[in-house]
Scaffold this active site. Structure first.
Site, short mmCIF file in Angstrom:
data_model
loop_
_atom_site.label_atom_id
_atom_site.label_comp_id
_atom_site.label_asym_id
_atom_site.label_seq_id
_atom_site.Cartn_x
_atom_site.Cartn_y
_atom_site.Cartn_z
N ASP A 280 12.25 -38.82 45.41
CA ASP A 280 13.65 -39.09 45.83
C ASP A 280 13.83 -39.90 47.23
OD1 ASP A 280 16.53 -38.85 45.47
OD2 ASP A 280 16.49 -36.99 47.04
N HIS A 281 14.29 -40.98 46.97
CA HIS A 281 14.50 -42.05 48.03
C HIS A 281 13.32 -42.36 48.76
CE1 HIS A 281 18.78 -41.94 48.00
NE2 HIS A 281 18.76 -40.45 47.97
N HIS B 71 23.96 -39.86 43.05
CA HIS B 71 23.49 -39.37 43.99
C HIS B 71 24.79 -38.57 44.93
CE1 HIS B 71 19.27 -41.03 44.71
NE2 HIS B 71 19.68 -41.31 43.68
N SER C 159 26.57 -32.82 45.70
CA SER C 159 26.90 -31.73 46.49
C SER C 159 28.41 -31.79 46.73
CB SER C 159 26.24 -31.44 47.72
OG SER C 159 24.90 -30.98 47.32
N ASN D 285 22.09 -35.80 41.14
CA ASN D 285 21.19 -35.44 42.06
C ASN D 285 22.04 -34.24 42.94
OD1 ASN D 285 19.46 -37.37 41.67
ND2 ASN D 285 19.32 -38.31 43.40
N THR E 8 22.21 -30.89 49.14
CA THR E 8 22.66 -30.16 50.18
C THR E 8 23.11 -28.70 49.86
OG1 THR E 8 23.38 -32.35 51.30
CG2 THR E 8 24.62 -30.28 51.96
P1 13P Z 1 23.52 -34.14 48.21
O1 13P Z 1 22.67 -33.85 49.38
O2 13P Z 1 24.95 -34.69 48.49
O3 13P Z 1 23.62 -33.11 47.09
O4 13P Z 1 22.88 -35.28 47.51
C1 13P Z 1 21.59 -35.25 47.00
C2 13P Z 1 20.95 -36.44 46.83
O5 13P Z 1 21.53 -37.55 46.31
C3 13P Z 1 19.43 -36.58 46.69
O6 13P Z 1 18.99 -37.67 46.58
ZN ZN Z 2 20.22 -39.51 47.16
#
Ligand code: 13P
Ligand code: ZN
Length: 273
Positions: free
Chosen positions: A79-80, A201, A204, A223, A226
């Site tokens: 991720d990222h 993304h 949450s 995704n 959080t």
């Molecule tokens: P949140 O932390 O807002 O759920 O985003 C998750 C995310 O995009 C991980 O790449």
């Molecule tokens: Zn993200």
């Protein structure tokens, strides 16, 4: 089944695929209990900081073993990812999928590095996700940048051949101070003119009915990070405050179960159950 193929299958069924970040054994097992109980597929994601925390090989082998033990169809995703080198290390370690996030660079620089990563990933038959537009990261102001433009998205996907594209349609990472206003029409436009699997993304805190609508309009991967961290830590804090227990094996499972409850709820939404 390869993740790239799973996306195609799910889009046809108008279903999404939940991508959950895990941070340790407890969050991993909490997530997989949910997927196992509902018999639904899931993506397990690691950021660079989680990789640094657990160690690359430890994190991957733990996730791979857990998928097998829980009998869950799942994929391990970076991720990222912010550098070619990190992507390569993850692919070498056995990831099924990687994200190269150069969304804060210029369009041309983003295209160039994404192309390089797509080329690299071919050898591993891995899925590649990139990001176009500005989805605020933790601590970043929402005012910094703009939504993904449909024409740019089309051009980006055509030039890079990327499998999946994270788009900016009004979500942000972390908790929202006010209800997010998702640009649903914009999403439909992007979906209409791009071939890539679309990724949301910042899942949450997005109301469930909005998550469903994004899937109706073309998002496939959603995704979630959080809310997982939050429910785990809140449960842990409450437990520790109300008991005098030093056996961590008695304390952690309560937080793990809270993660399972949360992920089950999100899995139901994303799978339209
Ligand atoms: P949140 O932390 O807002 O759920 O985003 C998750 C995310 O995009 C991980 O790449
Ligand atoms: Zn993200």
């Amino acid at each position: 089944m390869k993740l790239q193929d799973k996306f195609v299958e799910l889009v046809k069924q108008k279903k999404g695929l939940l991508a959950t970040n895990f941070y340790n054994y407890e969050t991993l097992s909490g997530i997989l209990s949910a997927a196992s109980e509902l018999q639904l597929p899931i993506i397990l994601q690691l950021t660079k900081s989680s990789i640094d925390y657990m160690g690359l090989n430890m994190a991957v082998s733990m996730a791979r073993t857990a998928l097998k033990d829980y009998g869950v169809e799942g994929w391990i995703h970076l991720d990222h990812g912010d550098t070619y080198d990190l992507v390569q290390r993850c692919l070498d370690a056995g990831f099924d999928s990687v994200m190269i996030d150069a969304s804060e660079q210029s369009f041309d620089a983003n295209v160039a590095i994404t192309k390089d990563v797509v080329n690299l990933a071919l050898k591993y038959e891995a899925n590649v996700e990139a990001e176009l537009g500005f989805v605020a990261k933790l601590g970043q102001s929402l005012e910094n940048g703009g939504f993904t433009q449909p024409d740019e998205a089309r051009k980006f996907v055509k030039e890079t051949n990327v499998n999946a594209l994270a788009i900016a349609i009004g979500t942000a990472h972390g908790f929202y101070k006010t209800k997010p206003e998702l640009q649903m029409e914009l999403l439909s436009k992007i979906h209409k003119i791009t071939d890539a699997t679309l990724v949301l993304h910042g899942g949450s805190g997005v109301p469930h009915k909005d998550l469903s609508e994004t899937i109706d309009r073309g998002i496939c991967k959603i995704n979630l990070a959080t809310e997982i961290k939050n429910i785990f830590m809140l449960t842990l804090k409450n437990q520790l405050a109300s008991m005098n227990e030093i056996d961590l094996r008695k304390v952690f499972p309560l937080a793990t179960r809270a993660v399972t409850g949360l992920v089950k709820e999100k899995l139901r939404v994303v799978n339209r159950l």
